[in-house]
Design an enzyme around this catalytic site. Structure first.
Site, PDB file in Angstrom:
ATOM      1  N   CYS A   8       0.849  -1.181   0.000  1.00  0.00           N
ATOM      2  CA  CYS A   8       0.000   0.000   0.000  1.00  0.00           C
ATOM      3  C   CYS A   8       0.890   1.238   0.000  1.00  0.00           C
ATOM      4  O   CYS A   8       1.778   1.355   0.854  1.00  0.00           O
ATOM      5  CB  CYS A   8      -0.913   0.003   1.227  1.00  0.00           C
ATOM      6  SG  CYS A   8      -1.900   1.515   1.366  1.00  0.00           S
ATOM      7  N   CYS A  14      -0.812   7.087   6.740  1.00  0.00           N
ATOM      8  CA  CYS A  14      -2.148   7.292   7.310  1.00  0.00           C
ATOM      9  C   CYS A  14      -2.263   6.708   8.710  1.00  0.00           C
ATOM     10  O   CYS A  14      -3.081   7.141   9.514  1.00  0.00           O
ATOM     11  CB  CYS A  14      -3.226   6.712   6.400  1.00  0.00           C
ATOM     12  SG  CYS A  14      -3.377   4.920   6.459  1.00  0.00           S
ATOM     13  N   CYS A  17      -2.847   0.992   9.345  1.00  0.00           N
ATOM     14  CA  CYS A  17      -2.440  -0.412   9.282  1.00  0.00           C
ATOM     15  C   CYS A  17      -1.122  -0.626  10.001  1.00  0.00           C
ATOM     16  O   CYS A  17      -0.359   0.306  10.236  1.00  0.00           O
ATOM     17  CB  CYS A  17      -2.294  -0.865   7.829  1.00  0.00           C
ATOM     18  SG  CYS A  17      -3.816  -0.798   6.881  1.00  0.00           S
ATOM     19  N   CYS A  91      -8.776   2.577  -0.130  1.00  0.00           N
ATOM     20  CA  CYS A  91      -8.059   1.747   0.836  1.00  0.00           C
ATOM     21  C   CYS A  91      -8.287   0.294   0.458  1.00  0.00           C
ATOM     22  O   CYS A  91      -9.430  -0.133   0.244  1.00  0.00           O
ATOM     23  CB  CYS A  91      -8.567   2.018   2.246  1.00  0.00           C
ATOM     24  SG  CYS A  91      -7.913   0.873   3.488  1.00  0.00           S
ATOM     25  N   GLN A 217     -19.813  -6.866  13.311  1.00  0.00           N
ATOM     26  CA  GLN A 217     -18.403  -7.078  13.009  1.00  0.00           C
ATOM     27  C   GLN A 217     -18.060  -6.594  11.595  1.00  0.00           C
ATOM     28  O   GLN A 217     -18.850  -6.765  10.657  1.00  0.00           O
ATOM     29  CB  GLN A 217     -18.065  -8.564  13.126  1.00  0.00           C
ATOM     30  CG  GLN A 217     -18.108  -9.098  14.544  1.00  0.00           C
ATOM     31  CD  GLN A 217     -16.859  -8.751  15.349  1.00  0.00           C
ATOM     32  OE1 GLN A 217     -16.030  -7.967  14.923  1.00  0.00           O
ATOM     33  NE2 GLN A 217     -16.740  -9.339  16.531  1.00  0.00           N
ATOM     34  N   TYR A 246     -23.617  -8.422  26.848  1.00  0.00           N
ATOM     35  CA  TYR A 246     -23.143  -7.419  25.881  1.00  0.00           C
ATOM     36  C   TYR A 246     -23.621  -7.823  24.482  1.00  0.00           C
ATOM     37  O   TYR A 246     -22.860  -7.865  23.524  1.00  0.00           O
ATOM     38  CB  TYR A 246     -21.613  -7.316  25.887  1.00  0.00           C
ATOM     39  CG  TYR A 246     -20.962  -7.209  27.239  1.00  0.00           C
ATOM     40  CD1 TYR A 246     -20.829  -5.975  27.870  1.00  0.00           C
ATOM     41  CD2 TYR A 246     -20.465  -8.343  27.886  1.00  0.00           C
ATOM     42  CE1 TYR A 246     -20.211  -5.870  29.121  1.00  0.00           C
ATOM     43  CE2 TYR A 246     -19.850  -8.258  29.133  1.00  0.00           C
ATOM     44  CZ  TYR A 246     -19.727  -7.024  29.744  1.00  0.00           C
ATOM     45  OH  TYR A 246     -19.113  -6.938  30.974  1.00  0.00           O
ATOM     46  N   GLU A 268     -28.176  -6.061  27.063  1.00  0.00           N
ATOM     47  CA  GLU A 268     -27.407  -4.996  26.411  1.00  0.00           C
ATOM     48  C   GLU A 268     -27.872  -3.659  26.965  1.00  0.00           C
ATOM     49  O   GLU A 268     -29.081  -3.434  27.142  1.00  0.00           O
ATOM     50  CB  GLU A 268     -27.612  -5.052  24.897  1.00  0.00           C
ATOM     51  CG  GLU A 268     -27.175  -3.849  24.108  1.00  0.00           C
ATOM     52  CD  GLU A 268     -25.676  -3.605  24.198  1.00  0.00           C
ATOM     53  OE1 GLU A 268     -25.297  -2.445  24.451  1.00  0.00           O
ATOM     54  OE2 GLU A 268     -24.904  -4.566  24.023  1.00  0.00           O
ATOM     55  N   ASP A 316     -19.184 -10.964  25.127  1.00  0.00           N
ATOM     56  CA  ASP A 316     -18.424 -10.320  24.053  1.00  0.00           C
ATOM     57  C   ASP A 316     -18.346  -8.823  24.353  1.00  0.00           C
ATOM     58  O   ASP A 316     -19.017  -8.007  23.710  1.00  0.00           O
ATOM     59  CB  ASP A 316     -19.107 -10.581  22.710  1.00  0.00           C
ATOM     60  CG  ASP A 316     -18.283 -10.085  21.528  1.00  0.00           C
ATOM     61  OD1 ASP A 316     -17.141  -9.638  21.736  1.00  0.00           O
ATOM     62  OD2 ASP A 316     -18.793 -10.137  20.389  1.00  0.00           O
ATOM     63  N   CYS A 343     -11.838  -8.785  21.717  1.00  0.00           N
ATOM     64  CA  CYS A 343     -11.099  -8.116  20.641  1.00  0.00           C
ATOM     65  C   CYS A 343      -9.843  -7.432  21.164  1.00  0.00           C
ATOM     66  O   CYS A 343      -9.193  -6.681  20.432  1.00  0.00           O
ATOM     67  CB  CYS A 343     -11.995  -7.102  19.922  1.00  0.00           C
ATOM     68  SG  CYS A 343     -12.641  -5.795  20.995  1.00  0.00           S
TER      69      CYS A 343
END
Length: 391
Positions: A8, A14, A17, A91, A217, A246, A268, A316, A343
């Protein structure tokens, strides 16, 4: 010298990544080493499940609006660790539909004299553009985050967006008039400018309604594999009562409900997400799931006192992880199995430390899944079993 299968021209500029100009094998190795360092004290960390696609997988794209030095309307991202806007025309990680829509937004904003918001002066209109695309349905939503309700040539601007991009099925305006770095603050006003106000995507054989602020996601194809791992770890039975903490718009809970468990309860704190979860259950004809708008920790405490029994707990949480209050309440609920989807390996390690130290649970499996090729982020599924249920 490592083979570079991706490249890239914006890498290192930027800041979006971390590994996109490295070989994918190297990226997976670095991610696994991080997981191993943080999580191996709790159990064996399996090799990362690689992503099926390294480009075009991001079905949610957020772009900041601004002007370049020549005064031209641009969209892009802030450089990492700064407030300097770096223009991005395309991108390789983003769904190609988002690239086309953002090009239209830039062109039409210039044509209709719509100004980007200037934080220093407090002038202008457009702050952010959010594009959400259904991976399987190809339905696309455009969210215009503006500083105020009215802006010039609104109707013509919106009309031009969906006319030039036939996959756009709805355009939503979100008003953000606060001094904040958040794209969409909690409680921000939403106005449907055109279409139905949401898109539909299909995941694990179910249809899901995705609104402007819904959590979904960003890599749906790999998410199906992530949820399959979670369901297999849980070994769901027809007699199980399942709690989905969650729960967001109900994706995990509804996938579990489809497996034929006795009952799923999703909890939630975001009432708009719960509304979507209820509608998703109805749209898929699922009757063994209910969704509750409440703080998960407080609800677990109350439910446990009322005698609710739970066989499987899915959790989660956001990147900040869970809380000791929630984990303690989960321990009192005494589920046979806990499946933790994370995550963020740092907060996951912190929460596992609490669980294995203070609650009667042992880690039986740790499976990292790469949902975000090119970045340092990785999802991890952890299986825990109550100690007295072990053979």
């Amino acid at each position: 010298m490592r083979e570079k299968k991706r490249w890239c021209p914006l890498f290192g500029k930027c800041g979006g990544c971390d590994y996109v100009n490295e070989s994918y094998d190297y990226e997976l190795m670095m991610k696994w080493l991080r997981e191993e360092k943080l999580l191996s004290r709790y159990g064996k960390v399996e090799k990362i499940l690689p992503a099926p696609s390294l480009t075009g997988y991001r079905c949610k794209v957020q772009a900041v609006c601004g002007r370049d030095r020549d005064g031209k309307f641009i969209t892009g991202q802030y450089r990492k660790g700064s407030h300097h806007l770096f223009p991005i025309r395309s991108c390789s990680l983003e769904d190609g539909m988002a690239t086309a829509v953002l090009q239209t937004v830039r062109q039409m904003a210039t044509r209709f004299s719509i100004n980007p918001f200037d934080e220093d002066r407090g002038t202008g209109d457009l702050r952010h553009i959010l594009i959400r695309t259904g991976y399987f349905t190809r339905e696309t939503m455009v969210v215009l985050v503006t500083a105020r309700k009215d802006f010039p040539h609104k109707d013509d601007f919106v009309s031009s967006i969906h006319q030039k991009n036939p996959n756009v099925v709805t355009v939503v305006q979100v008003i953000n008039n606060e001094k904040t770095s958040m794209v969409i603050p909690d409680g921000a006003e939403e106005i449907v400018l055109w279409g139905k106000g949401y898109i539909i995507d299909r995941l694990c054989g179910l249809d899901f309604r995705i609104s402007a602020t819904s959590f979904y996601q960003v890599n749906p194809a790999q998410t199906e594999r992530l949820y399959e791992i979670a369901m297999n770890m849980a070994r769901l039975r027809s007699t199980d009562t399942v709690i989905d903490a969650y729960c967001g718009t109900g994706t995990i809970g509804l996938v579990a409900a489809k497996r034929g468990v006795k009952k799923v309860i999703g909890v939630e704190s975001n009432p708009l997400a719960v509304k979507d979860a209820i509608l998703n259950a109805e749209a898929n004809g699922i009757k063994n799931a209910e969704f509750i708008a409440d703080d998960a920790s407080k609800w677990l405490k109350k439910a446990q006192k009322e005698g609710l029994k739970c066989d499987v707990l899915f959790m989660d949480p956001p990147r900040s992880g869970s809380s000791e209050e929630f984990l303690a309440a989960a321990g009192r609920m005494n589920p046979e199995v806990i499946v933790y989807i994370s995550c963020n390996p740092e907060t996951l390690s912190r929460d596992l430390r609490y669980i294995t130290r203070f609650l009667p649970y042992r880690v039986l499996g740790i499976q990292p899944v790469d949902l975000f090729p090119g970045s340092e982020h990785v999802e991890t599924v952890v299986l825990m079993s109550r100690v007295n249920t072990l053979d």
